[in-house]
Design a protein around this motif. Structure first.
Motif, PDB file in Angstrom:
ATOM      1  N   CYS A 225      23.828 -11.206   8.021  1.00  0.00           N
ATOM      2  CA  CYS A 225      24.422 -11.370   9.347  1.00  0.00           C
ATOM      3  C   CYS A 225      23.381 -11.216  10.449  1.00  0.00           C
ATOM      4  CB  CYS A 225      25.572 -10.394   9.521  1.00  0.00           C
ATOM      5  SG  CYS A 225      25.187  -8.708   9.021  1.00  0.00           S
ATOM      6  N   SER A 249      30.362  -9.778  11.641  1.00  0.00           N
ATOM      7  CA  SER A 249      29.194  -9.994  12.494  1.00  0.00           C
ATOM      8  C   SER A 249      29.391 -11.139  13.480  1.00  0.00           C
ATOM      9  CB  SER A 249      27.963 -10.271  11.624  1.00  0.00           C
ATOM     10  OG  SER A 249      27.666  -9.153  10.823  1.00  0.00           O
ATOM     11  N   TYR A 250      30.327 -12.037  13.202  1.00  0.00           N
ATOM     12  CA  TYR A 250      30.590 -13.132  14.136  1.00  0.00           C
ATOM     13  C   TYR A 250      31.301 -12.641  15.402  1.00  0.00           C
ATOM     14  CZ  TYR A 250      29.410 -16.560  10.506  1.00  0.00           C
ATOM     15  OH  TYR A 250      28.758 -17.305   9.553  1.00  0.00           O
TER      16      TYR A 250
END
Length: 439
Positions: A225, A249-250
């Motif tokens: 990530c 993580s987005y």
């Protein structure tokens, strides 16, 4: 109405299906496979060429009925049949001669310069390098088999060291095109992102992709990530819609893009919860999401948007199912948390339900925006065959080799998406003359 969900795999897409243990959901794929081409497909049937390379005339010399000679009778017409064949390739040897002259004024010896790409007394050319890259990175042939193939076709068998040097040369040329791919991806209104684990000399790495229908960027990175996203240099400044698989993580606050989640993953997890935990809410949610997609597809085909009434009904049903689910997953047996740190342990059903609750807008975004797909299959297709590479070769031996593979495969994927001539484009990029069609 109910759709058959895509092929089921591991509940967590970063893990193999075997890691699901006894909680593997039933595969809902229908047996029999594809019976015909999709509707609207043009097909690839051979058609008569207007300019054949060779014409062979088969004359009629005798009448089959009365044995009369027809040698002097003029033909009234003919019926054409054509055979498309592939002859053995022939090596073309180009000799470069650099003239040497003596200056009459200063009497020094002068010699013409060779082209930069001609470095050795005898070497393989760009065409060889292009085929090596295509066969190894896209068709996934091991180097030994590529050498044998060249030997069978041409009588010349490049060594493994030569083939590795050719891949390095191609990767270096392709790397110059990656900033162009990044720049175009940043401008797209919607992109797909995904990642999958790969092995590199016994250590786990991750193959990342950002892509859409015209562009593919692939990168091999040691992290799954944060740092990988920064190094790929697309998401940090992207402001469109990103379709992904709900990796935490987005959702970092510094990212400004809009989220759309892959519903195929969520359906698989609902199926697993329904089968193994017997939760009614999971079955109901799966049915609601599938039927909502059917309605969305029908509206898109008709060129209209879903009515406010339909959207409100789906929204209320979504909330009601989660309310029902809270009473079900509250009864799940959960192991005690060990240690003073971390969050309290939750059941798989509770984790899934709270994901539906937290990311409701991202899950149902396909209902409100006709450009948002139902799943993340675009990104998954762009990285799927790389897993086959790992099965064939075991792992990458070096990080450099892995990154070379990712760069070249991403470039070839982009060529195919833009329907550019493959071999000619690979040769062109080696010569520094390549440009994408849309630049």
């Amino acid at each position: 109405m109910e759709l058959v969900s895509p092929c089921l795999k591991a509940n967590n897409s970063s893990k193999p299906p075997s890691s699901d243990g006894l909680r593997k959901p039933t595969n809902l794929r229908q047996s029999g496979g594809k019976k015909e081409a999709p509707k609207g497909h043009d097909g690839h049937t051979l058609r008569l060429s207007p300019s054949p390379d060779e014409i062979i005339v088969h004359s009629v010399s005798t009448c089959n009925h009365c044995a009369q000679s027809l040698d002097t009778v003029a033909a009234q017409g003919c019926i054409k049949r054509q055979v498309f064949d592939l002859p053995l390739p022939r090596l073309v040897v180009t000799e470069h001669r650099a003239e040497e002259k003596c200056c009459p004024a200063c009497h020094t010896r002068q010699r013409a310069a060779f082209p930069n790409r001609v470095q050795a007394p005898v070497q393989y050319g760009e065409g060889f390098i292009a085929w090596t890259a295509y066969l190894n990175v896209y068709q996934l042939l091991p180097l030994d088999r590529i050498s044998r193939l060249f030997s069978d076709l041409t009588g010349y068998a490049p060594s493994e060291a030569t083939l590795l040097a050719q891949l390095k040369t191609m990767a270096s040329a392709v790397a110059d095109q990656e900033p162009v791919i990044r720049a175009h991806l940043r401008k797209q209104p919607l992109i797909h992102s995904d990642e999958t684990p790969m092995r590199m000399n016994g250590k786990q790495q991750y193959l990342h992709t950002h892509s859409n229908a015209d562009w593919t960027l692939l990168t091999l990175h040691e992290r799954r990530c944060g740092p990988a996203f920064i190094d790929m240099d697309v998401l940090p400044s992207y402001t469109g819609i990103v379709v992904h698989d709900c990796l935490n993580s987005y959702f970092k606050p510094e990212y400004k893009f809009t989220h759309a989640l892959c519903n195929a993953h969520l359906l698989r997890e609902c199926q697993g919860i329904a089968e193994h935990d017997r939760h009614r809410w999971a079955s109901d949610m799966k049915e609601l999401v599938q039927s909502s997609w059917v309605l969305a597809k029908e509206a898109r085909a008709a060129g209209v948007t879903l009515s406010d009434k339909v959207l409100t009904e789906i929204d209320l049903r979504f909330d009601a199912i989660l309310a029902q689910g809270k009473t079900e997953w509250a009864k799940d047996v959960v192991r005690e948390k060990t240690g003073p740190r971390g969050r309290k342990c939750k059941s798989k059903a509770a984790n899934l339900g709270q994901r539906f609750e937290l990311h409701k807008a991202s899950i149902l975004r396909f209902l409100y925006d006709a450009h948002v797909p139902f799943d993340n299959n675009r990104a998954e297709r762009d990285i799927r065959m790389s897993k086959v590479k790992q099965k064939i070769s075991g792992c990458f031996r070096t990080a450099i080799g892995g990154q070379q593979f990712a760069s070249i495969r991403g470039f070839i994927s982009t060529l195919l998406k833009q329907q550019l001539p493959l071999h000619a484009s690979l040769v062109s990029v080696l010569r520094g003359q390549f440009q994408f069609r849309t630049t």
